[in-house]
Design a protein around this motif. Sequence first.
Motif, PDB file in Angstrom:
ATOM      1  N   SER A 159      81.735  45.437  18.043  1.00 16.54           N
ATOM      2  CA  SER A 159      80.456  45.041  18.626  1.00 16.54           C
ATOM      3  C   SER A 159      79.424  44.688  17.576  1.00 16.54           C
ATOM      4  N   ASP A 160      79.754  44.846  16.297  1.00 22.63           N
ATOM      5  CA  ASP A 160      78.770  44.615  15.250  1.00 22.63           C
ATOM      6  C   ASP A 160      78.974  43.263  14.586  1.00 22.63           C
ATOM      7  N   VAL A 161      77.852  42.679  14.152  1.00 21.56           N
ATOM      8  CA  VAL A 161      77.911  41.461  13.336  1.00 21.56           C
ATOM      9  C   VAL A 161      78.432  41.849  11.962  1.00 21.56           C
ATOM     10  N   ARG A 162      79.356  41.085  11.441  1.00 21.66           N
ATOM     11  CA  ARG A 162      79.946  41.387  10.130  1.00 21.66           C
ATOM     12  C   ARG A 162      79.746  40.226   9.169  1.00 21.66           C
ATOM     13  N   GLN A 163      79.756  40.541   7.891  1.00 23.49           N
ATOM     14  CA  GLN A 163      79.615  39.514   6.865  1.00 23.49           C
ATOM     15  C   GLN A 163      80.718  39.697   5.821  1.00 23.49           C
ATOM     16  N   ASN A 217      91.168  35.133  17.524  1.00 23.18           N
ATOM     17  CA  ASN A 217      92.006  33.992  17.874  1.00 23.18           C
ATOM     18  C   ASN A 217      91.202  32.704  17.932  1.00 23.18           C
ATOM     19  N   PHE A 218      91.880  31.605  18.248  1.00 18.31           N
ATOM     20  CA  PHE A 218      91.225  30.298  18.235  1.00 18.31           C
ATOM     21  C   PHE A 218      90.051  30.245  19.204  1.00 18.31           C
ATOM     22  N   THR A 219      90.215  30.864  20.357  1.00 19.68           N
ATOM     23  CA  THR A 219      89.141  30.859  21.356  1.00 19.68           C
ATOM     24  C   THR A 219      87.878  31.489  20.800  1.00 19.68           C
ATOM     25  N   ALA A 220      88.057  32.590  20.079  1.00 23.37           N
ATOM     26  CA  ALA A 220      86.905  33.287  19.505  1.00 23.37           C
ATOM     27  C   ALA A 220      86.192  32.431  18.461  1.00 23.37           C
ATOM     28  N   VAL A 221      86.967  31.831  17.564  1.00 26.22           N
ATOM     29  CA  VAL A 221      86.375  31.014  16.497  1.00 26.22           C
ATOM     30  C   VAL A 221      85.658  29.806  17.089  1.00 26.22           C
ATOM     31  N   ALA A 222      86.275  29.178  18.089  1.00 20.23           N
ATOM     32  CA  ALA A 222      85.653  28.006  18.723  1.00 20.23           C
ATOM     33  C   ALA A 222      84.347  28.386  19.412  1.00 20.23           C
ATOM     34  N   ARG A 223      84.341  29.548  20.069  1.00 23.83           N
ATOM     35  CA  ARG A 223      83.115  29.990  20.741  1.00 23.83           C
ATOM     36  C   ARG A 223      82.012  30.261  19.734  1.00 23.83           C
ATOM     37  N   MET A 224      82.333  30.955  18.650  1.00 23.24           N
ATOM     38  CA  MET A 224      81.332  31.241  17.619  1.00 23.24           C
ATOM     39  C   MET A 224      80.681  29.963  17.105  1.00 23.24           C
ATOM     40  N   GLN A 255      76.764  30.755  16.348  1.00 21.01           N
ATOM     41  CA  GLN A 255      76.741  32.097  15.768  1.00 21.01           C
ATOM     42  C   GLN A 255      77.602  32.228  14.516  1.00 21.01           C
ATOM     43  N   LEU A 256      78.505  31.283  14.323  1.00 23.16           N
ATOM     44  CA  LEU A 256      79.342  31.293  13.120  1.00 23.16           C
ATOM     45  C   LEU A 256      78.566  30.613  12.006  1.00 23.16           C
ATOM     46  N   ARG A 257      78.287  31.352  10.933  1.00 21.26           N
ATOM     47  CA  ARG A 257      77.427  30.823   9.874  1.00 21.26           C
ATOM     48  C   ARG A 257      78.039  31.055   8.499  1.00 21.26           C
ATOM     49  N   VAL A 258      77.802  30.096   7.603  1.00 18.15           N
ATOM     50  CA  VAL A 258      78.204  30.210   6.203  1.00 18.15           C
ATOM     51  C   VAL A 258      76.956  30.012   5.362  1.00 18.15           C
ATOM     52  N   ASP A 259      76.594  31.040   4.619  1.00 18.45           N
ATOM     53  CA  ASP A 259      75.337  31.037   3.846  1.00 18.45           C
ATOM     54  C   ASP A 259      74.145  30.703   4.738  1.00 18.45           C
ATOM     55  N   GLY A 260      74.187  31.244   5.950  1.00 20.82           N
ATOM     56  CA  GLY A 260      73.065  31.083   6.868  1.00 20.82           C
ATOM     57  C   GLY A 260      73.053  29.800   7.661  1.00 20.82           C
ATOM     58  N   LYS A 261      73.955  28.879   7.383  1.00 26.45           N
ATOM     59  CA  LYS A 261      73.985  27.596   8.089  1.00 26.45           C
ATOM     60  C   LYS A 261      75.114  27.574   9.114  1.00 26.45           C
ATOM     61  N   ARG A 262      74.892  26.850  10.198  1.00 25.74           N
ATOM     62  CA  ARG A 262      75.911  26.719  11.230  1.00 25.74           C
ATOM     63  C   ARG A 262      77.170  26.110  10.629  1.00 25.74           C
ATOM     64  N   ALA A 263      78.312  26.597  11.091  1.00 20.45           N
ATOM     65  CA  ALA A 263      79.584  26.137  10.530  1.00 20.45           C
ATOM     66  C   ALA A 263      80.552  25.787  11.654  1.00 20.45           C
ATOM     67  N   ILE A 289      79.938  36.667  10.943  1.00 23.59           N
ATOM     68  CA  ILE A 289      80.794  36.646  12.127  1.00 23.59           C
ATOM     69  C   ILE A 289      80.186  37.528  13.207  1.00 23.59           C
ATOM     70  N   PRO A 290      79.895  36.962  14.372  1.00 27.94           N
ATOM     71  CA  PRO A 290      79.302  37.733  15.465  1.00 27.94           C
ATOM     72  C   PRO A 290      80.354  38.606  16.152  1.00 27.94           C
ATOM     73  N   PRO A 291      79.958  39.446  17.092  1.00 30.51           N
ATOM     74  CA  PRO A 291      80.920  40.280  17.814  1.00 30.51           C
ATOM     75  C   PRO A 291      81.982  39.435  18.517  1.00 30.51           C
ATOM     76  N   ILE A 292      83.191  39.982  18.619  1.00 26.74           N
ATOM     77  CA  ILE A 292      84.297  39.296  19.279  1.00 26.74           C
ATOM     78  C   ILE A 292      84.599  40.023  20.578  1.00 26.74           C
ATOM     79  N   THR A 293      84.669  39.292  21.680  1.00 27.60           N
ATOM     80  CA  THR A 293      84.927  39.905  22.981  1.00 27.60           C
ATOM     81  C   THR A 293      86.376  40.375  23.066  1.00 27.60           C
ATOM     82  N   PRO A 294      86.665  41.381  23.893  1.00 23.69           N
ATOM     83  CA  PRO A 294      88.031  41.929  23.986  1.00 23.69           C
ATOM     84  C   PRO A 294      89.092  40.881  24.292  1.00 23.69           C
TER      85      PRO A 294
END
Length: 365
Positions: free
Chosen positions: A2-6, A30-37, A42-50, A64-69
């Motif tokens: 549930s936590d944002v990670r870096q 998985n791919f679904t999670a990465v695509a959603r981020m 919410q998926l950022r590299v050095d603070g910029k959208r990626a 990396i934001p939280p990943i749903t079950p």
Amino acid sequence: MSDVRQFTVSEEDDGIRLDRWFKRNLPEANFTAVARMARTGQLRVDGKRATPGDRIEAGQVIRIPPITPEEHAPAPRKQVRKLTDEEVAFARSMVISEDPAAIVLNKPPGLATQGGTKTTEHVDGLLGGLVDEDAARPKLVHRLDKDTSGALLVARTPRAAAFLSKSFSGRTARKIYWAVVMGVPSIDDGMIELPIAKQPGTGGEKMHVDEENGQVARTRYRVIERAGNRAAFVELQPFTGRTHQLRVHMAAIGHPIVGDGKYAGQESYLTGSISRKLHLHARRLRIDHPDGGRIDVTAEPPEHFAATLASLGFDAAAGDLEIEDAPPPSRTEQKARAKQHAKQVRKERRGERRNRGGGATSRRR
């Protein structure tokens, strides 16, 4: 989860795509999670959208934001078949150069580079035999056609794979091919600039020259020796990387590669004892090394190619011509680059206008 990670990108992951980083370092996403981020910003590299296709660099920070079950289950890993002793010996027999970053193979004709629907024997399936069982599996960074022989580069590490792949896509790698062609070109040193596209009705298995819709394709050829008017020993240098480019280009100018029945039919075969196999060989590969310096390797031609050279009176030693600097881009390429640059400028300006508009709205609020 549930936590944002870096995470900080390591040297080993320098230059790889972001989606590859997830597969390697965070397989539970998985791919679904990465695509959603990425889609939600919410998926950022050095603070910029990626986006998943972005290349990352060592030292950058990935947020990396939280990943749903439901997104947490990784895709099942593909089982790699254990190689037999004979397959391992065959894989090792292809090696002509190796160091901690890369391996160069001399691929024999008739062996596919990668597998497919009906292809079960291929170089990619043998790569595990090039390293110890506990070592990372090497990775292909470019391809050769099944019937083309010669120098094929394999990366030992993800970092090397990213570096070398970028060299191929950026066209800084130099690939030198030998070929025996039907007849003799009237110009000894020429440049073929004919756009190439998939030929309709072939399922993408065959290419053709398409002046209207084809992709830019450039090939330099140099005649090394002649066998009267019957055939010529030539050097070929592709300055673009289109599928079957050398074969399509030589057939298009009326001098198909000997044995290339796919693009020239019966007109590609010489009479007598000359082999009916394709006479196209990746003789030399020169590319910058990931750790500095260069990889510069030559591969000996296969038996049928060497036999044809001897039968036609060609001297293989005459085939290693000096590599010259790449010629300037063609007019077509210059126009395409200018068009792409203009498109990028327009895109950036639209982004600036949106940002200014957003800023003004915030101040009013």
